[in-house]
Design a protein around this motif. Structure first.
Motif, PDB file in Angstrom:
ATOM      1  N   LEU A 112      63.289 -59.653  30.479  1.00 58.07           N
ATOM      2  CA  LEU A 112      61.917 -60.026  30.840  1.00 58.07           C
ATOM      3  C   LEU A 112      61.350 -59.060  31.868  1.00 58.07           C
TER       4      LEU A 112
ATOM      5  N   TYR B  19      60.377 -55.854  30.264  1.00 60.53           N
ATOM      6  CA  TYR B  19      59.148 -56.032  29.473  1.00 60.53           C
ATOM      7  C   TYR B  19      57.916 -56.003  30.363  1.00 60.53           C
TER       8      TYR B  19
ATOM      9  N   GLY C 180      53.942 -55.173  29.783  1.00 58.92           N
ATOM     10  CA  GLY C 180      53.775 -56.291  28.864  1.00 58.92           C
ATOM     11  C   GLY C 180      53.169 -57.506  29.532  1.00 58.92           C
TER      12      GLY C 180
ATOM     13  N   PRO D 115      53.280 -61.297  30.404  1.00 60.66           N
ATOM     14  CA  PRO D 115      54.311 -62.349  30.484  1.00 60.66           C
ATOM     15  C   PRO D 115      54.058 -63.513  29.533  1.00 60.66           C
TER      16      PRO D 115
ATOM     17  N   TYR E 141      55.433 -62.847  25.994  1.00 62.17           N
ATOM     18  CA  TYR E 141      56.851 -62.515  25.860  1.00 62.17           C
ATOM     19  C   TYR E 141      57.573 -63.559  25.011  1.00 62.17           C
TER      20      TYR E 141
END
Length: 624
Positions: free
Chosen positions: A102, A105, A110, A112, A115
């Motif tokens: 995470l 990412y 990215g 959240p 995800y």
């Protein structure tokens, strides 16, 4: 049996009962713990075993999975403490991998909220193997329970046989060998159901003592029996005393339980030695029991200390979550602080079992509250970011449309206004913002670089024009010192040359303008006076010629001059009125006023000339 042995019996039976209850409670709890495996995966807070045992260190989920498979598919009996330890280690590694994925990412830009957690095949395999182990443990538990029940039946049968022996006192000596065989058989039979253990043991001891009371062995046989029992109990005392040197407190305690079991099952010794041997065994047992008790008191104290530390972390997270976040910077700063507290949480051991889950739920609730509100904040920013990005893209298109323009002044002003407007637009994600800014700046730079290149040639021309105009001014200054009939024509030629020269550098324009008009004003003033004198002299020479034309010729000329005189006065008044409305606060205003003042002065000179002409006519008329 003497009172000491009875006390030992009751004490050890009670200890066996407690230990058995712990085992049974543990077995019953296993299904609940496995059912709550999903919660264990989230919290990584599995209840700690009461015993502290040094464990093998596992560095990866693969290693843990291999050990779980080995337990599941071998003849090895699964040990609950090891199974729980493997479960704890696996999910700690699993959660660490998930959090790392995470973070990678999010660090890569990215969202959240977008995800998606990728299914972990290792976790699925782990759960499947744990299911096999669960079934294996349940089967083993059922077999153990059945074995305990069978052992109970066997021991009850032994008690019944001893009771039968007691009913025939005369046969007691003859039944002694059978009695000893029953005692040996009793020793071979192990655990029975915990709830039956105390009563079973009391009944057994009761009938054993009654049998001994009936027994009338000869003293030699009895002494031999006491001697063998003393030797056995002495060895048990020595073994118990040696346990004081055992570094593993838990192991020492369990070994002591086995010694207690053997002590209970060993027959009596001579009456005069009973208290002595009992006290020796009891003293050795007390040392081990105190160490065992102290170990758990230390463990409980450590757990209380851990609870205090975790409570403090909960209060810190709750305080951070309660703080106001005025912008993304505050959210990120508080996020960093909470992540640091989460890392610190993982370094703290278990809290007391009753509070372990509760304190974790409190900590997790505060974290979830913060991160939930943070996600909502950034979710609300997405629309704003999109709107801001669209506005910046629109400005980029406008800048690109102007980047090839050669209208330097107008286009430059437009691009500067676009840059000012850019600054009023709100934030966009950093990566996208940098990309848009580079694109916008590129379009602006293309125009300004082209303008600067063109301006280099323009500045060279303006500098050349400045030198030309300064040369003309110097010629005008020189002309002001000259005199003659050709002065006016020469000045007019220089003025035309000056006006034909192009722009000069902006910084030099005003200074040059003032210098030029100063010398020009001086020249015009001198030219106007001399011209007026010549015109008046020439007019006086023509008056007589006019008079010869007729009787009314001079009057007609005077009337014409009077009309011209009034007309000139009217023009002077008009210019003077207009001057009153001009704003002289700017340099351009000053230049216009100066120009109008020159015109007014020229008109006034003309008025004066007309007046002198009228006076000349009046003088001629008086001479007649």
């Amino acid at each position: 049996m003497d009172s000491q042995e009875k006390a030992l019996t009751e004490e050890q039976v009670a200890e066996q009962n407690v230990e058995t209850n712990v085992v049974e409670n543990t077995e019953n709890a296993e299904s609940t713990e496995i059912a709550e495996e999903a919660q264990a995966a989230e919290s990584v807070e599995v209840a700690e075993e009461a015993e502290v045992i040094e464990r093998k260190q596992y560095d990866s989920k693969k290693e843990v999975l291999e050990r779980v498979r080995e337990i599941a598919h071998s003849e090895e009996a699964p040990q609950k403490d090891e199974v729980d330890y493997l479960k704890t280690v696996f999910y700690k590694l699993h959660i660490a991998e998930r959090e790392a994925a995470l973070k990678e990412y999010i660090d890569g830009g990215g969202d959240p909220e977008q995800y998606q957690i990728t299914p972990d095949p290792d976790e699925e395999a782990f759960k499947a193997e744990m299911g096999v182990i669960k079934e294996k443990r349940q089967k083993l538990f059922r077999e153990q329970e059945q074995e305990k029940q069978d052992n109970l039946e066997k021991k009850l049968a032994i008690i019944e046989k001893i009771k039968t022996m007691i009913t025939s006192p005369e046969e007691a000596n003859k039944s002694y060998k059978d009695f000893k065989a029953l005692q040996d058989e009793w020793k071979e039979i192990k655990n029975v159901p915990a709830e039956k253990a105390n009563e079973l043991w009391r009944n057994y001891q009761l009938y054993v003592e009654q049998f001994y009371d009936l027994l009338k062995l000869n003293s030699e046989a009895r002494e031999y029996d006491f001697k063998k029992n003393l030797e056995a109990k002495t060895k048990l005392c020595e073994a118990a005393e040696k346990l004081a040197d055992e570094t593993d407190v838990i192991s020492a305690f369990h070994q002591l339980q086995k010694l207690h079991q053997e002590y209970r099952e060993t027959g009596p010794v001579a009456r005069e030695l009973r208290e002595e041997i009992w006290n020796r065994f009891k003293t050795a047992s007390t040392v081990i029991n105190k160490r065992h008790q102290q170990h758990f008191e230390d463990l409980r104290a450590k757990e209380e200390e851990n609870l205090a530390k975790k409570t403090a972390l909960c209060e810190k997270v709750e305080a951070i979550a309660a703080e106001e976040n005025k912008g993304s910077g505050d959210w990120e700063r508080h996020t960093k602080e909470i992540i640091e507290l989460q890392a610190e949480w993982k370094t703290i051991g278990f809290a007391p079992q009753k509070m372990n889950v509760k304190i974790f739920e409190r900590f997790r609730a505060a974290c979830d509250d913060f991160f939930g509100r943070k996600a909502e904040h950034f979710r609300s920013l997405k629309d704003t970011f999109k709107e801001n990005a669209d506005k910046k893209r629109a400005l980029i298109e406008k800048a690109k449309a102007l980047q090839d323009s050669t209208d330097w002044k107008s286009t430059g002003d437009k691009l500067i206004n676009l840059q000012k407007e850019w600054k009023t637009i709100g934030m966009v994600p950093k990566k996208l913002g940098d990309q848009l800014w580079e694109e916008f700046l590129g379009a602006c730079n293309k125009f300004f670089e082209a303008r600067n290149a063109a301006g280099a040639n323009t500045r060279s021309d303006e500098r050349e024009n400045l030198e030309k105009k300064r040369s003309i001014i110097e010629q005008l200054k020189a002309a002001a010192e000259e005199a003659g009939d050709g002065l006016q024509e020469k000045v007019q030629q220089l003025v035309e040359q000056y006006q034909a020269v192009g722009h000069v550098p902006f910084k030099e324009k005003d200074k040059l303008y003032e210098e030029y008009h100063a010398v020009l004003d001086k020249l015009y003033k001198e030219l106007n006076i001399s011209v007026a004198k010549r015109r008046l002299s020439k007019f006086k020479d023509t008056i007589k010629q006019v008079a010869e034309r007729g009787e009314n010729a001079l009057d007609n000329e005077r009337a014409r001059l009077m009309r011209q005189y009034e007309q000139l006065k009217q023009e002077v008044q008009t210019y003077e009125n207009n001057l009153g409305f001009l704003n002289a606060s700017s340099k351009k205003g000053n230049s216009l006023i100066d120009e109008m003042n020159r015109k007014v002065q020229k008109l006034k000179d003309e008025v004066q000339l007309v007046r002198e002409k009228i006076k000349a006519i009046d003088a001629e008329n008086r001479e007649k």
